[in-house]
Design an enzyme around this catalytic site. Structure first.
Site, short mmCIF file in Angstrom:
data_model
loop_
_atom_site.label_atom_id
_atom_site.label_comp_id
_atom_site.label_asym_id
_atom_site.label_seq_id
_atom_site.Cartn_x
_atom_site.Cartn_y
_atom_site.Cartn_z
N ASP A 167 12.44 12.21 12.82
CA ASP A 167 11.69 12.95 13.59
C ASP A 167 10.62 12.53 12.85
O ASP A 167 10.72 11.47 11.97
CB ASP A 167 11.41 14.30 13.39
CG ASP A 167 11.46 15.62 11.88
OD1 ASP A 167 10.88 14.63 10.93
OD2 ASP A 167 12.31 16.29 11.89
N ASP B 205 15.35 13.75 8.93
CA ASP B 205 14.65 14.88 9.40
C ASP B 205 14.46 15.93 9.00
O ASP B 205 14.91 16.26 7.62
CB ASP B 205 16.71 15.71 9.65
CG ASP B 205 16.59 17.17 10.52
OD1 ASP B 205 15.32 17.14 10.50
OD2 ASP B 205 17.33 17.32 10.04
N ASP C 112 17.35 19.99 11.84
CA ASP C 112 17.60 19.94 13.86
C ASP C 112 18.75 19.54 14.36
O ASP C 112 19.27 19.11 15.33
CB ASP C 112 16.81 20.73 14.32
CG ASP C 112 15.94 18.85 14.78
OD1 ASP C 112 16.19 17.98 14.12
OD2 ASP C 112 15.12 18.73 15.79
N ASP D 261 9.75 -3.83 25.92
CA ASP D 261 11.45 -3.58 26.55
C ASP D 261 11.64 -3.90 27.42
O ASP D 261 11.24 -3.79 28.54
CB ASP D 261 11.36 -1.08 25.97
CG ASP D 261 13.43 -1.49 26.66
OD1 ASP D 261 13.94 -1.76 25.43
OD2 ASP D 261 13.52 -0.61 27.74
N GLU E 22 11.29 -8.46 24.50
CA GLU E 22 12.71 -8.17 24.64
C GLU E 22 12.85 -9.03 25.93
O GLU E 22 12.53 -8.26 27.11
CB GLU E 22 13.57 -6.88 24.57
CG GLU E 22 15.03 -6.76 24.31
CD GLU E 22 15.59 -5.84 25.27
OE1 GLU E 22 16.60 -5.53 24.91
OE2 GLU E 22 14.51 -5.38 25.77
N ASN F 202 12.65 19.15 9.09
CA ASN F 202 12.47 19.95 9.94
C ASN F 202 14.11 20.65 10.76
O ASN F 202 14.12 21.72 10.69
CB ASN F 202 12.33 20.21 11.39
CG ASN F 202 12.75 20.03 12.47
OD1 ASN F 202 13.28 18.65 12.73
ND2 ASN F 202 12.07 19.69 13.95
C1 BGC Z 1 16.43 -0.81 25.00
C2 BGC Z 1 18.30 -0.36 25.17
C3 BGC Z 1 18.07 0.39 26.24
C4 BGC Z 1 17.68 -0.39 27.39
C5 BGC Z 1 16.69 0.60 28.40
C6 BGC Z 1 16.92 -2.09 26.15
O1 BGC Z 1 17.78 -3.45 26.30
O2 BGC Z 1 16.14 -1.51 23.62
O3 BGC Z 1 18.38 0.03 23.74
O4 BGC Z 1 18.65 0.83 26.40
O5 BGC Z 1 16.96 -1.33 27.12
O6 BGC Z 1 15.46 0.88 28.40
#
Ligand code: BGC
Length: 535
Positions: A30, A22, A26, A201, A275, A24
């Site tokens: 970041d 972090d 908060d 993703d 993924e 800044n």
């Molecule tokens: C990401 C997760 C996310 C999900 C929905 C995944 O496989 O790695 O962190 O919650 O996709 O986007």
């Protein structure tokens, strides 16, 4: 030795921006906080960083609910900060991988807001999956959200929209060409800003079939439906075989198009890693056919027990299956969705397994904090933020434990991560696990990772195939040893609870725990430990 192209045998360091540093005050990490610590990352010996999402987001799912995929959320900085981070990384020969989220947007994305006001039958709704409910008022089908609860939410005019994850994450309709056009724009946007690759993703989820049909669930598993890493692997695999919304063949056409886009940037070597939680494992290799993506995560390793037969099978199968499509495997022991490896299998075991997999062909992924041997953070229910905790009324604790911020320095929590209250509490018991403290201890996990990753770069990458020496049923009767040679190096892991004597001639290069004794072709490997020897 270097492999070419860069991503083939890279070590990739996953940064969860909110938890890194972090800058800044908060309480949340970041982008400038990452830029300021790139020397630390470079000294680890990695080749690239993968940044979990930092885009504009209401942050209902850790930023995987994206409201504008072509901008930076103010909590993380701005586009100038992103540009500077990429430039500074490149100056240190670190590539940058951005995390792209094509399965869904946030409900705060302008498209979804427009869909709400435009009403049923509109072209704005056609970008998502909007349907009327059944005549009895129930949702269009029985699909359950992966975070728990129904995967449909009703809007004011009575229609329902589909969301495989949280209700704030409406699924996009990939049959609509506007969706792909928009994503290609996003890919180009980040490539033009300098990124070198993408983590995709939910890469297996984009295309849905039979959206109005119920999920027939012969094994009665869907009541417990939560397809995540913490789930019992046999149940997860059984579910993956029956769910109608994952791993549809249509996704591959999308990746072929994207591959053409990546390759059009001549000389840039843009890569993408999928993924894709699919089953059986053979299906994963479809994502890395020569005209599709470059890598796919091997999730079996994230859940395999610390046991020689299980690990041998997972490792050998990944190498063999990837070879059928001329790809190389990936090795990840932790990520932001799964329990940290030190908590899952034990800290000595985690070190041993890391050193063992760092010698293998393919790319190694390291989740920030793994190099310190961090366990999952201890959290009270009142600290939790993961939507799966709320959507299951607390039955599932969720993934926050793996996302606790990094301890940097000093004697007391929050250990230099922030000058404010960290977004998740950092346990005082992590005092010995700070970066500062581990740098001072030559036996620390951090030193092991630094040595091992630098040795990996010098001796292993580009060294071709492995030859198993000991594996269950081959050379090791007791199921306690796994070993292989690669190039000029022998790698051995003793999985048992006692030290084991082995026939090894050669100079010790690295050991994960304890010390290796022995001479004259015999070496004693400590319990729960791995070692590398040069010929
Ligand atoms: C990401 C997760 C996310 C999900 C929905 C995944 O496989 O790695 O962190 O919650 O996709 O986007």
């Amino acid at each position: 030795m270097k492999s070419s192209p860069w991503w083939k045998e890279a070590t990739i360091y996953q940064i969860y921006p909110r938890s890194f540093f972090d800058s800044n005050g908060d309480g949340e990490g970041d982008l400038p906080g990452i830029t300021a610590h790139l020397d630390y990352v470079q000294q680890l010996g990695v080749d690239a960083i993968w940044l979990s999402p930092f885009y504009t987001s209401p942050n209902k799912d850790g930023g995987y609910d994206v409201a504008n995929p072509r901008d930076v959320d103010p909590r993380f900085g701005n586009l100038e900060d992103a540009k500077r981070l990429i430039e500074q990384a490149h100056q240190r020969e670190l590539r940058v991988i951005a995390d792209i989220v094509p399965n869904h947007f946030s409900d705060q994305h302008e498209w979804f807001q427009a869909a709400l006001s435009a009403g049923r039958g509109s072209k704005e709704r056609a970008r998502f999956h909007f349907y009327d409910g059944n005549t009895d008022g129930t949702p269009p089908n029985n699909w359950i959200s992966l975070f728990g609860g129904p995967s449909w939410t009703q809007v004011e005019d009575g229609q329902y929209y589909l969301h495989l994850f949280d209700s704030s994450q409406p699924d996009l309709n990939w049959d609509n060409p506007e969706v792909n056009e928009d994503f290609e724009k996003t890919l180009r946007f980040w490539i033009d800003l300098g990124v070198d690759g993408f983590r995709i993703d939910v890469a297996h989820g984009l295309v849905k079939e039979d959206v109005l049909k119920n999920h027939s669930d012969p094994q009665g598993l869907s009541n417990a439906l939560r397809l995540d890493v913490a789930m019992d692997p046999s149940k997860r695999n059984a579910l993956l075989l029956t769910v109608p919304y994952f791993d549809r063949q249509g996704v591959h056409a999308i990746y072929r198009k994207w591959r053409t886009l990546f390759d059009s940037y001549a000389g840039r070597d843009i890569m993408a890693v999928a993924e894709a939680w699919v089953h059986p494992p053979e299906n994963a290799t479809r994502y890395v056919r020569p005209d599709e993506l470059h890598q796919v995560f091997n999730f079996d390793l994230l859940t395999a027990e610390f046991e020689s037969k299980a690990l041998f099978e997972v490792i050998d199968r990944a190498i063999t299956l990837n070879a059928t499509v001329s790809a190389l495997p990936t090795w990840a022991l932790s990520n932001h969705d799964s329990p940290r490896v030190a908590s899952r299998i034990g800290s000595e075991q985690a070190r041993a397994l890391a050193l063992f997999v760092f010698g293998l062909p393919g790319s190694a992924y390291v989740f920030a904090g793994q190099e310190l041997g961090l366990p999952d953070g201890e959290l009270a229910d009142s600290d939790r933020q993961d939507p799966s905790f709320f959507r299951t009324n607390g039955v599932i604790k969720g993934r926050d434990g793996a996302r606790v911020p990094l301890p940097w320095s000093g004697e007391t929590t929050p250990f230099g991560f922030t000058s404010a209250k960290p977004w998740l509490p950092i346990s005082q018991s992590w005092k010995e696990l700070t970066i500062e403290s581990e740098l001072q201890d030559p036996k620390s996990s951090l030193h092991l990772y630094r040595n091992a990753l630098n040795l990996r770069k010098d001796l292993m990458t580009g060294s071709g195939e492995i030859n198993w020496i000991q594996s269950p049923g081959h050379g090791d009767k007791g199921n306690s040893l796994l070993s292989y040679t690669r190039g000029t190096v022998t790698v051995i892991m003793n999985l048992s609870e006692s030290a084991q004597e082995c026939d090894i001639d050669g100079r010790l290069l690295a050991v994960s725990n304890g010390t290796v004794e022995g001479h004259n072709g015999k070496k004693v490997i400590p319990a729960r430990s791995s070692a590398w020897f040069s010929a």
